[in-house]
Scaffold this active site. Structure first.
Site, short mmCIF file in Angstrom:
data_model
loop_
_atom_site.label_atom_id
_atom_site.label_comp_id
_atom_site.label_asym_id
_atom_site.label_seq_id
_atom_site.Cartn_x
_atom_site.Cartn_y
_atom_site.Cartn_z
N ASN A 66 151.83 -74.41 2.23
CA ASN A 66 152.58 -74.38 3.48
C ASN A 66 153.65 -73.32 3.31
O ASN A 66 154.67 -73.55 2.67
CB ASN A 66 153.21 -75.76 3.74
CG ASN A 66 154.16 -75.76 4.93
OD1 ASN A 66 154.17 -74.79 5.71
ND2 ASN A 66 154.94 -76.81 5.09
N LYS A 88 155.61 -72.05 5.38
CA LYS A 88 156.79 -72.21 6.24
C LYS A 88 157.15 -70.87 6.91
O LYS A 88 156.25 -70.08 7.19
CB LYS A 88 157.95 -72.81 5.44
CG LYS A 88 157.50 -74.08 4.70
CD LYS A 88 158.61 -74.90 4.14
CE LYS A 88 158.00 -76.13 3.46
NZ LYS A 88 159.01 -77.08 2.99
N HIS A 110 154.86 -82.11 10.37
CA HIS A 110 155.65 -81.84 9.17
C HIS A 110 157.09 -82.35 9.39
O HIS A 110 157.61 -82.24 10.51
CB HIS A 110 155.65 -80.34 8.87
CG HIS A 110 156.26 -80.05 7.53
ND1 HIS A 110 157.61 -79.96 7.35
CD2 HIS A 110 155.69 -79.90 6.31
CE1 HIS A 110 157.85 -79.75 6.06
NE2 HIS A 110 156.70 -79.70 5.41
N GLU A 132 159.86 -81.13 8.75
CA GLU A 132 160.79 -80.13 9.31
C GLU A 132 160.61 -80.02 10.82
O GLU A 132 161.58 -79.79 11.56
CB GLU A 132 160.59 -78.78 8.60
CG GLU A 132 161.20 -78.81 7.20
CD GLU A 132 160.53 -77.91 6.20
OE1 GLU A 132 159.81 -76.97 6.59
OE2 GLU A 132 160.71 -78.16 4.98
N GLU A 182 154.36 -86.99 2.45
CA GLU A 182 155.47 -86.16 2.01
C GLU A 182 156.79 -86.90 2.19
O GLU A 182 157.36 -86.91 3.29
CB GLU A 182 155.51 -84.86 2.83
CG GLU A 182 154.28 -84.01 2.67
CD GLU A 182 154.59 -82.54 2.92
OE1 GLU A 182 154.27 -81.74 2.05
OE2 GLU A 182 155.17 -82.22 3.97
N GLY A 214 161.39 -79.61 -0.70
CA GLY A 214 162.28 -78.47 -0.90
C GLY A 214 163.53 -78.81 -1.71
O GLY A 214 164.47 -78.02 -1.77
N SER A 251 157.90 -80.82 -3.44
CA SER A 251 158.23 -80.24 -4.75
C SER A 251 157.10 -80.36 -5.77
O SER A 251 157.35 -80.49 -6.96
CB SER A 251 159.53 -80.85 -5.29
OG SER A 251 160.60 -80.58 -4.40
P1 PGA Z 1 158.00 -78.09 -1.08
O1 PGA Z 1 157.48 -78.30 0.42
O2 PGA Z 1 156.78 -78.03 -1.96
O3 PGA Z 1 158.77 -76.81 -1.06
O4 PGA Z 1 158.83 -79.28 -1.40
C1 PGA Z 1 156.40 -79.13 0.70
C2 PGA Z 1 156.17 -79.16 2.18
O5 PGA Z 1 157.15 -79.11 2.94
O6 PGA Z 1 155.01 -79.25 2.65
#
Ligand code: PGA
Length: 255
Positions: free
Chosen positions: A13, A15, A98, A100, A170, A176, A216
């Site tokens: 992903n 982003k 997601h 976010e 998630e 993140g 992460s």
């Molecule tokens: P991250 O993001 O691996 O940077 O924690 C995962 C995601 O948001 O899908």
């Protein structure tokens, strides 16, 4: 993973990262590193990178995904992109729900359901994201939250359509932040989601559905997370922007 029952899916992903030129360069690095992977490899890139990414990955084992889609086919929805539009240019996957999108852009369980419906109707594969906030975990309601999010998103989805859905668990507190769920925590929630799928669609569907972990996941912790029976791959943010790290995760999913 339990590869006798279902394939693993490792999806990047990206982003809001990478211009089209940068996307082409990163994919150019990733392609030789993941060639021959025996899991599904996906790169979910920003809208403006989709065409370049599709071109760059033509004839390779990498599938391209978007990171959101609108629920209407077309119309007065300034700034939105429809599932039909994504399908029309050859996109395979779309991330829906997601955290976010949910926390920063007003997505909620109902809009997630509408987007999921539109994506399935357009013939896209959906990576459906669910997960709890830290306060919810501390309250002991993680399973209830994740079950409810999943149930609402899947309302009206047939058993046949479910084959085009990957669920990504998630935990919001792990995205993140560098704080990964332990392998046991990830497996526990993934198993609870699988149990719900069993209740809704039966055992065969529960065995077949791919449930990723995301938050992460990186080159160092992927092996342990992916060794869990109910963790069928990962949705990778930060580590998907580094070709080597992403390819290490893919190779752990091949093991
Ligand atoms: P991250 O993001 O691996 O940077 O924690 C995962 C995601 O948001 O899908």
């Amino acid at each position: 993973m339990n590869k006798n029952l279902r394939p693993a899916v490792v999806a990047g992903n990206w982003k809001m990262n990478k211009t089209p030129d940068e996307a082409k360069a990163l994919l150019g690095e990733i392609i030789p590193l993941v060639k021959g992977a025996d899991c599904e490899v996906v790169a979910c890139v920003p809208f403006v990178d989709l065409l370049v990414a599709l071109e760059a990955t033509k004839g390779t084992n990498i599938k391209i995904g978007a990171q959101n889609c609108h629920w209407e086919k077309s119309g007065a929805f300034t700034g939105e992109v429809s599932a039909e539009m994504l399908k029309a240019i050859g996109v395979d996957y779309v991330i829906i729900g997601h955290s976010e999108r949910r926390t920063l852009f007003g997505d909620n369980d109902l809009t997630v359901r509408k987007r999921t419906r539109a994506a399935l109707d357009a013939g896209l594969k959906v990576i459906l994201c669910v997960g709890e906030y830290l306060e919810q975990r501390e309250q002991g309601i993680t399973t209830e939250i994740v079950r409810l999010q999943t149930k609402i998103a899947l309302l009206g989805v047939s058993a046949e359509e479910l084959k085009n859905i990957v669920i990504a668990y998630e935990p919001v507190w792990a995205i993140g932040t560098g704080k990964t769920a332990t392998a046991a925590q990830a497996n526990e929630v993934n198993a609870a989601i699988r149990e719900l799928i069993g209740e809704l669609y039966g055992k065969a569907a529960a065995d077949a559905i791919v449930i990723q972990y995301g938050g992460s996941m990186n080159a160092a912790n992927a092996e342990e997370l992916l060794s869990q029976p109910d963790v069928d791959g990962g949705l990778i943010g930060g580590a998907s922007l580094k070709a080597k790290d992403f390819s290490v995760i893919v190779s752990e999913a091949n093991a």
